[in-house]
Design a protein around this motif. Structure first.
Motif, short mmCIF file in Angstrom:
data_model
loop_
_atom_site.label_atom_id
_atom_site.label_comp_id
_atom_site.label_asym_id
_atom_site.label_seq_id
_atom_site.Cartn_x
_atom_site.Cartn_y
_atom_site.Cartn_z
N GLY A 177 0.80 -1.22 0.00
CA GLY A 177 0.00 0.00 0.00
C GLY A 177 0.83 1.27 0.00
N HIS A 178 2.17 1.12 -0.01
CA HIS A 178 3.07 2.26 -0.14
C HIS A 178 4.32 1.79 -0.88
N ARG A 179 5.14 2.74 -1.34
CA ARG A 179 6.26 2.37 -2.21
C ARG A 179 7.61 2.28 -1.50
N MET A 180 7.64 2.58 -0.21
CA MET A 180 8.92 2.55 0.50
C MET A 180 9.41 1.10 0.67
N THR A 181 10.72 0.91 0.47
CA THR A 181 11.27 -0.45 0.53
C THR A 181 12.52 -0.56 1.39
N TRP A 182 13.31 0.49 1.51
CA TRP A 182 14.62 0.48 2.18
C TRP A 182 15.61 -0.43 1.48
N HIS A 186 14.39 6.69 -2.29
CA HIS A 186 13.11 7.08 -2.87
C HIS A 186 12.99 8.59 -3.01
N ARG A 187 12.16 8.99 -3.97
CA ARG A 187 11.85 10.39 -4.18
C ARG A 187 10.94 10.89 -3.07
N LEU A 188 10.81 12.20 -2.99
CA LEU A 188 10.02 12.82 -1.93
C LEU A 188 8.56 12.37 -1.96
N GLU A 189 8.01 12.19 -3.15
CA GLU A 189 6.62 11.75 -3.28
C GLU A 189 6.39 10.42 -2.57
N ASP A 190 7.35 9.50 -2.71
CA ASP A 190 7.23 8.20 -2.04
C ASP A 190 7.33 8.35 -0.53
N ILE A 191 8.24 9.20 -0.07
CA ILE A 191 8.43 9.39 1.37
C ILE A 191 7.18 9.99 1.99
N PRO A 249 17.49 10.55 5.12
CA PRO A 249 16.04 10.30 5.10
C PRO A 249 15.69 8.81 5.07
N ALA A 250 16.54 8.01 4.43
CA ALA A 250 16.28 6.57 4.38
C ALA A 250 16.32 5.96 5.78
#
Length: 476
Positions: A177-182, A186-191, A249-250
């Motif tokens: 349900g979100h694009r974060m993976t570590w 990621h771009r700001l939109e994903d964060i 940020p990561a």
């Protein structure tokens, strides 16, 4: 590219913490703290005309440039965006133990053959421009100054830093349900989408609020994790003050994910704290590093013919002192005045208006593997420096035990170099006890272009350090 000409987006003046609506509605008793009066310290705003004006050595090369620094870098066009091309550029670690080393490095910088990446009292990391390799090599050998090459082709490292996700990871992305993976930067939109997702998914403990806008109008999103207990302590954590430090940020979003997803089974040390996270302090600069110049450091507000102020020289306490430049083209330009930049100003106004009584402030940077406490503005120490040293070493031990990385502990000015106007000094001046700047991995092999495969190991070991701090905060 030259300086930006976009209209400045007015900073959202925060009369209370609720500057913009919540993404979710919290349960009764779990609102963010109501506004209260937090005393601000006396700030010494007098300009220092002849202070130290470089992170490592007193260079003012950029100050003489009539055009923005990026105009002097080769560019390639990709996806209709001109990107800075660092093909052939190298990164060296140069010893500064010899008495003539700083003078030689200053001269090379004045000739625009090199640029500083960072360093400490014994060495400096420099970016050697492609056409300058032979010249710089000859100069250092002639002066008997030791060095070694850490990165032979900087553009190659940049190209390899953030590979696309494989099919399995992409499929997981859709299910989460979100694009974060570590596993990727990621771009700001994903964060920001990830923060919103958590607020909607865990409304009883997670909330998101924009505390202001960047120069280009991007939200400065703070996420809070709290069970609403009135007895809770409070800790503030930020990342991404310097745009090119992607690992920051990561790591901060990794912390967020761990606490939000596992809050029910977390230790009391974690559950008894109201956690405030601002993962990207400098969203304009961060996006610029993804689209145009991977090594951009500052924000993106224009100053004459140059763009950007160093946000970590723009905070009000001891603003304008050593290690902060008055020249807009400098990488460490302090801004036109204390809190002149919308990003730093928003943080200051948030702290002024919030009712939270913060016990700790952590700001994550890269690179070098340092755990630093105030003061940074000069070679001085706060009264409780021994306590800060002890807790810092406990955190460093937890980091090493978990992942093997060795973090040096000490004051910012003592271990590295004086740098006035930093967020950590300002936070300490607010009487926030445990104030640290954490310079994440590595020690120079990759520097600012740490491969994405390092995100999880670096984040995991630093989470162990954060748990130590949480334990200490709860003992107070």
């Amino acid at each position: 590219m030259g300086s930006l000409t976009k209209t400045v987006v007015l900073l959202c003046v925060i009369s209370s913490v609720l500057c913009t609506p919540f993404i979710n509605k919290l349960q009764p008793g779990q609102e963010w703290p109501t506004r209260s009066s937090v005393k601000q310290p006396y700030h010494q705003f007098d300009e220092i005309e002849n202070g130290t004006i470089s992170d490592t050595v007193a260079t003012e090369v950029a100050a003489q440039e009539e055009k923005a620094p990026e105009n002097n870098k080769p560019k390639v066009k990709e996806d209709d965006v001109e990107r800075i091309d660092y093909s052939g550029a190298q990164v060296w670690k140069v010893s500064t133990k010899k008495s003539n080393a700083h003078r030689v490095i200053n001269q090379l910088a004045s000739e625009k053959l090199i640029a500083s990446w960072g360093g400490n009292h014994t060495s400096i990391d420099i970016l050697v421009k492609p056409k300058a390799v032979e010249n710089v090599t000859a100069t250092l050998k002639n002066k008997d100054i030791a060095y070694y090459i850490m990165i032979e082709d900087l553009q190659q490292r940049i190209d390899e830093e953030n590979p696309p996700l494989d099919e399995n990871e992409l499929e997981l992305q859709d299910r989460r349900g979100h694009r974060m993976t570590w596993k990727q930067y990621h771009r700001l939109e994903d964060i920001h989408g990830f923060l919103d997702y958590l607020a909607k998914t865990y409304p009883s403990i997670v909330s998101v609020n924009s505390i202001g806008k960047s120069h280009e109008g991007r939200d400065l999103k703070v996420l809070r994790i709290s069970d609403g207990k009135k007895t809770n302590k409070a800790v503030f954590i930020d990342g991404g003050i310097h745009a090119r430090e992607w690992i920051s940020p990561a790591v901060v979003t990794y912390f967020i994910n761990q606490f939000a997803e596992n809050f029910d089974v977390e230790s009391d040390d974690i559950r008894n704290i109201d956690w405030y996270f601002l993962p990207v302090v400098n969203p304009d600069g961060y996006e610029y590093t993804h689209k145009t110049d991977r090594l951009w450091r500052k924000n993106r507000r224009g100053f004459g013919g140059c763009a950007g102020a160093d946000l970590n020289r723009n905070f009000g306490y001891q603003w304008g002192g050593k290690g902060a430049s008055r020249y807009p083209c400098s990488e460490i330009y302090r801004g036109s005045g204390p809190f002149s930049e919308p990003e730093s100003k928003a943080i200051a106004q948030f702290f002024k208006s919030t009712g939270a009584d913060f016990s700790a402030y952590l700001t994550y940077h890269s690179y070098g593997q340092y755990l630093l406490y105030p003061w940074g503005y000069d070679n001085a120490l706060p009264p409780d420096h021994k306590n800060l040293e002890t807790v810092g070493k406990m955190m460093a031990q937890a980091i090493q035990k978990t992942g093997g990385s060795e973090y040096k502990v000490g004051s910012s000015s003592g271990l590295l170099y004086p740098a006035a106007g930093g967020s950590d000094d300002w936070a300490k001046s607010l009487n926030i006890k445990y104030t640290y700047t954490i310079e994440l991995s590595d020690t120079g092999r990759y520097g600012f272009v740490l491969p994405a495969s390092y995100i999880e190991p670096v984040a995991r070991e630093n989470l162990a350090g954060l748990r130590v701090l949480a334990s200490q905060v709860n003992k107070e």
